[in-house]
Design a protein around this motif. Structure first.
Motif, mmCIF file in Angstrom:
data_model
loop_
_atom_site.group_PDB
_atom_site.id
_atom_site.type_symbol
_atom_site.label_atom_id
_atom_site.label_comp_id
_atom_site.label_asym_id
_atom_site.label_seq_id
_atom_site.Cartn_x
_atom_site.Cartn_y
_atom_site.Cartn_z
ATOM 1 N N LYS A 122 0.843 -1.191 0.000
ATOM 2 C CA LYS A 122 0.000 0.000 0.000
ATOM 3 C C LYS A 122 0.882 1.246 0.000
ATOM 4 O O LYS A 122 2.069 1.199 0.317
ATOM 5 C CB LYS A 122 -0.910 0.036 1.232
ATOM 6 N N HIS A 123 0.253 2.367 -0.384
ATOM 7 C CA HIS A 123 0.930 3.660 -0.343
ATOM 8 C C HIS A 123 0.153 4.595 0.570
ATOM 9 O O HIS A 123 -1.079 4.615 0.547
ATOM 10 C CB HIS A 123 0.999 4.288 -1.740
ATOM 11 N N LEU A 124 0.884 5.372 1.347
ATOM 12 C CA LEU A 124 0.281 6.423 2.162
ATOM 13 C C LEU A 124 1.039 7.709 1.849
ATOM 14 O O LEU A 124 2.262 7.786 2.034
ATOM 15 C CB LEU A 124 0.387 6.102 3.649
ATOM 16 N N PHE A 125 0.315 8.707 1.361
ATOM 17 C CA PHE A 125 0.932 9.976 1.001
ATOM 18 C C PHE A 125 0.667 10.993 2.107
ATOM 19 O O PHE A 125 -0.478 11.204 2.506
ATOM 20 C CB PHE A 125 0.378 10.473 -0.338
ATOM 21 N N VAL A 126 1.747 11.604 2.599
ATOM 22 C CA VAL A 126 1.633 12.603 3.661
ATOM 23 C C VAL A 126 2.303 13.888 3.204
ATOM 24 O O VAL A 126 3.287 13.871 2.448
ATOM 25 C CB VAL A 126 2.266 12.112 4.986
ATOM 26 N N VAL A 127 1.760 15.010 3.641
ATOM 27 C CA VAL A 127 2.359 16.306 3.329
ATOM 28 C C VAL A 127 3.722 16.404 4.004
ATOM 29 O O VAL A 127 3.873 16.092 5.186
ATOM 30 C CB VAL A 127 1.444 17.451 3.803
ATOM 31 N N ASN A 128 4.711 16.819 3.246
ATOM 32 C CA ASN A 128 6.072 16.896 3.781
ATOM 33 C C ASN A 128 6.323 18.282 4.381
ATOM 34 O O ASN A 128 7.004 19.123 3.796
ATOM 35 C CB ASN A 128 7.094 16.609 2.682
ATOM 36 N N ASP A 129 5.788 18.487 5.562
ATOM 37 C CA ASP A 129 6.024 19.737 6.279
ATOM 38 C C ASP A 129 6.849 19.505 7.546
ATOM 39 O O ASP A 129 6.888 20.362 8.435
ATOM 40 C CB ASP A 129 4.700 20.422 6.618
ATOM 41 N N PHE A 130 7.521 18.358 7.609
ATOM 42 C CA PHE A 130 8.291 18.042 8.816
ATOM 43 C C PHE A 130 9.670 17.465 8.519
ATOM 44 O O PHE A 130 10.381 17.072 9.439
ATOM 45 C CB PHE A 130 7.507 17.085 9.720
ATOM 46 N N THR A 131 10.074 17.395 7.227
ATOM 47 C CA THR A 131 11.431 16.963 6.875
ATOM 48 C C THR A 131 11.994 17.909 5.811
ATOM 49 O O THR A 131 11.252 18.679 5.198
ATOM 50 C CB THR A 131 11.478 15.530 6.312
ATOM 51 N N ASP A 132 13.305 17.826 5.595
ATOM 52 C CA ASP A 132 13.943 18.626 4.550
ATOM 53 C C ASP A 132 14.276 17.779 3.323
ATOM 54 O O ASP A 132 15.130 18.149 2.509
ATOM 55 C CB ASP A 132 15.209 19.298 5.087
ATOM 56 N N ALA A 133 13.586 16.645 3.166
ATOM 57 C CA ALA A 133 13.840 15.752 2.035
ATOM 58 C C ALA A 133 13.549 16.448 0.711
ATOM 59 O O ALA A 133 12.518 17.117 0.560
ATOM 60 C CB ALA A 133 12.994 14.489 2.159
ATOM 61 N N CYS A 134 14.429 16.299 -0.238
ATOM 62 C CA CYS A 134 14.296 16.953 -1.537
ATOM 63 C C CYS A 134 13.648 16.043 -2.569
ATOM 64 O O CYS A 134 13.760 14.814 -2.493
ATOM 65 C CB CYS A 134 15.661 17.392 -2.055
ATOM 66 N N VAL A 135 12.985 16.668 -3.524
ATOM 67 C CA VAL A 135 12.453 15.928 -4.661
ATOM 68 C C VAL A 135 13.590 15.163 -5.301
ATOM 69 O O VAL A 135 14.670 15.708 -5.533
ATOM 70 C CB VAL A 135 11.824 16.891 -5.690
ATOM 71 N N ASN A 136 13.364 13.892 -5.582
ATOM 72 C CA ASN A 136 14.465 13.075 -6.082
ATOM 73 C C ASN A 136 14.252 12.625 -7.523
ATOM 74 O O ASN A 136 14.481 11.466 -7.867
ATOM 75 C CB ASN A 136 14.720 11.876 -5.165
#
Length: 229
Positions: A92-106
């Protein structure tokens, strides 16, 4: 500073996956029982957290958040009705808003201007897997102060069921975990959309291998493979 490695699709119009190395400490983690949580970070995904020693040699997104902090946040946002279907019934996939990490679009596009910068190597994700041929861009050749990768808007949490994780653990001759949480986070992808992006062709082929070789035992889906290609 370690390199950001960008993995390529064979179709120039398709975007490719970038992999980010981060400095890690020597602290190791063990699986803990989390009966009260729906989601836990699976040992396969420990390499995506800088606290874990294995992140030093990992080429994907590595998070500076602690695993405990990350797990608490995603469990607070977990709703069973938000789960989206993956490539197999156990995924399964769970999509969460990224407002808590500095991960960059890859992802980056492969263009006529940069395709000559591609590099190839055989790579295995752990000591039990068969190495497969991958292609990548060295970070220093495609990014810099004037063209950095943007921070991702979303995180795609790729989940495997507890039953599937136990099956793969047994098939690879590893010690079974006492973890009881129904879903294990096996991978985290940073991206700008809240839907599943095609996996790389080599990942699709690897998944089609038997569990003993690091795959999931699910036959290759030709349509999905061609979409990624």
């Amino acid at each position: 500073m370690k390199a950001l490695i960008l993995f390529a699709f064979s179709n120039p119009s398709t975007t490719l996956r970038s992999l980010l190395h981060c400095k890690a400490s020597n602290r190791l983690f063990t699986t803990t029982m989390s009966a009260s949580k729906a989601l836990v970070v699976d040992p396969f995904c420990y390499r995506q957290f800088a606290e874990n020693e294995s992140s030093e040699s990992y080429g994907g997104n590595v998070f500076s958040n602690s695993m405990s902090e990350f797990t608490d946040i995603v469990n607070e946002r977990y709703k069973e009705e938000d789960l989206q279907e993956g490539y197999a019934p156990f995924c399964k996939h769970l999509f969460v808003v990224n407002d808590f990490t500095d991960a960059c679009v890859n992802v980056l596009p492969i263009t006529p201007e940069n395709e000559s910068l591609l590099r190839c190597k055989y790579e295995a994700r752990n000591e039990k897997e068969l190495p497969v041929l991958t292609r990548s861009f060295p970070k220093e050749l495609v990014t810099g102060p004037e063209n950095p990768l943007p921070v991702a808007k979303y995180l795609d949490l790729i989940l495997y069921s507890r039953e599937q994780i136990n099956k793969e653990t047994e098939a690879m001759g590893k010690v079974a975990s006492e973890e009881t949480a129904p879903w294990g986070i096996v991978s985290i992808k940073a991206q700008d959309v809240d839907y599943e992006l095609p996996m790389t062709p080599i990942t699709a082929m690897r998944n089609a291998l038997g569990r003993e070789e690091g795959g999931s035992g699910i036959p290759l889906d030709r349509d999905s493979y061609m979409e990624a290609h």
